[in-house]
Design a protein around this motif. Sequence first.
Motif, short mmCIF file in Angstrom:
data_model
loop_
_atom_site.label_atom_id
_atom_site.label_comp_id
_atom_site.label_asym_id
_atom_site.label_seq_id
_atom_site.Cartn_x
_atom_site.Cartn_y
_atom_site.Cartn_z
N ARG A 182 0.82 -1.21 0.00
CA ARG A 182 0.00 0.00 0.00
C ARG A 182 0.85 1.26 0.00
NH1 ARG A 182 -3.02 -3.06 3.75
NH2 ARG A 182 -2.08 -1.92 5.49
N SER A 183 1.94 1.26 0.78
CA SER A 183 2.76 2.47 0.88
C SER A 183 3.57 2.73 -0.38
CB SER A 183 3.69 2.37 2.09
OG SER A 183 4.63 1.33 1.93
N LEU A 184 4.03 1.66 -1.05
CA LEU A 184 4.84 1.83 -2.26
C LEU A 184 3.99 1.96 -3.51
CD1 LEU A 184 7.71 -0.79 -1.68
CD2 LEU A 184 7.78 1.67 -1.26
N GLY A 185 2.76 1.44 -3.49
CA GLY A 185 1.94 1.42 -4.71
C GLY A 185 2.61 0.63 -5.81
N ALA A 186 3.28 -0.45 -5.41
CA ALA A 186 4.14 -1.19 -6.34
C ALA A 186 3.40 -2.35 -7.00
CB ALA A 186 5.35 -1.73 -5.59
#
Length: 374
Positions: A182-186
């Motif tokens: 979620r934090s990286l949107g990877a």
Amino acid sequence: MALVKFKGTRKVYDGGVVAVDGATFTVHDSELVVLVGPSGCGKSTTLRLLAGLETITEGTISIDGLEVNDIPPKDRDIAMVFQNYALYPHMTVYDNVAFGLKLRKYPKKEISRRVSRAAEILGITDILHRKPKQLSGGQQQRVAVGRAIVRKPKVFLFDEPLSNLDAKLRVQMRAEIAKLHRSLGATMIYVTHDQVEAMTLGDRIVVMHEGVIQQMDTPLGLYNAPANAFVAGFIGNPPMNLIIGRIERLGGPVFLSASGLVRLPLAFEDSQLPRNGGDRSIILGIRPEDIYLASNNSLPERTSEVEFVLVLTEPVGNEVFLHVRAGDDQLVARLAPQEMPEPGIVIRLAVDLDKIHLFDAATTTSLGAHASVR
């Protein structure tokens, strides 16, 4: 990040052993897709084909529209976290995380900035000075992920990264990986044999068996509308009960098990059922949580009762699993915790008729609607 496409991808080893057979699916930008299946199903090989660690026999793999079949692994802009974390024992955590950047001749300030940022995200800032032998399994796993993060790749690949951890730590690290996504949107592709891990992590899941993709869907899509009996029996804990039998028309369609002891009226439209049902073997599926004690005061609207012999009770705290038998037909019921009689007695169970699944016994495919691979 990146869009990843497999199109008719096959991997055949010497001797004609087919590891991956015609894999066709898409991983969308910023999506976390999990490949799941039993050992030997081809999931890790599929990941290694994308990474360039195995050569493709047929078909193509593309990243952001660029076919990567013949591109070396180092030029594919991917980062992989393995089951074996492969940390250098003589290096500190900082140097392990920074190693790939140093090989690529990044400036020292940029390396320091990226390592510091990755350490902050993963909560390992206070152990950057330590060496791997001074770390717990969870800390080593975080370091391996940090080494991938600093690369800022188009695609992250995880090959059973939690399999070396104990059960409690696996649960914690699953949450950490979900938070990281979620934090990286990877764009991430994650391989596991653990279907609970797959269900809790994946935006979508690819179920594989013997090198073939059985179904790709969201976790709830797989659970509620399995494409075939394999998916039905693999997804869920305990998995869906599967009973072989046939359909008879006794004033309405009725499922009769091969033993003749399980008889259930079917809440299906006639158009949904095979026309030659009486001569055609059918697999009936029902999830353990859709079976109730007949004495329950809050049964679903449409149920049918069947007598079973209680074989085993498994209390697991917040619920109890009843293993029951009627002739050769065996089922598991998932109930709320309560006082249960000793094994060997006859009990009556009520089956929710609106939750029944039917599969063709010859092809194992669902006779109802299900989500298709996209």
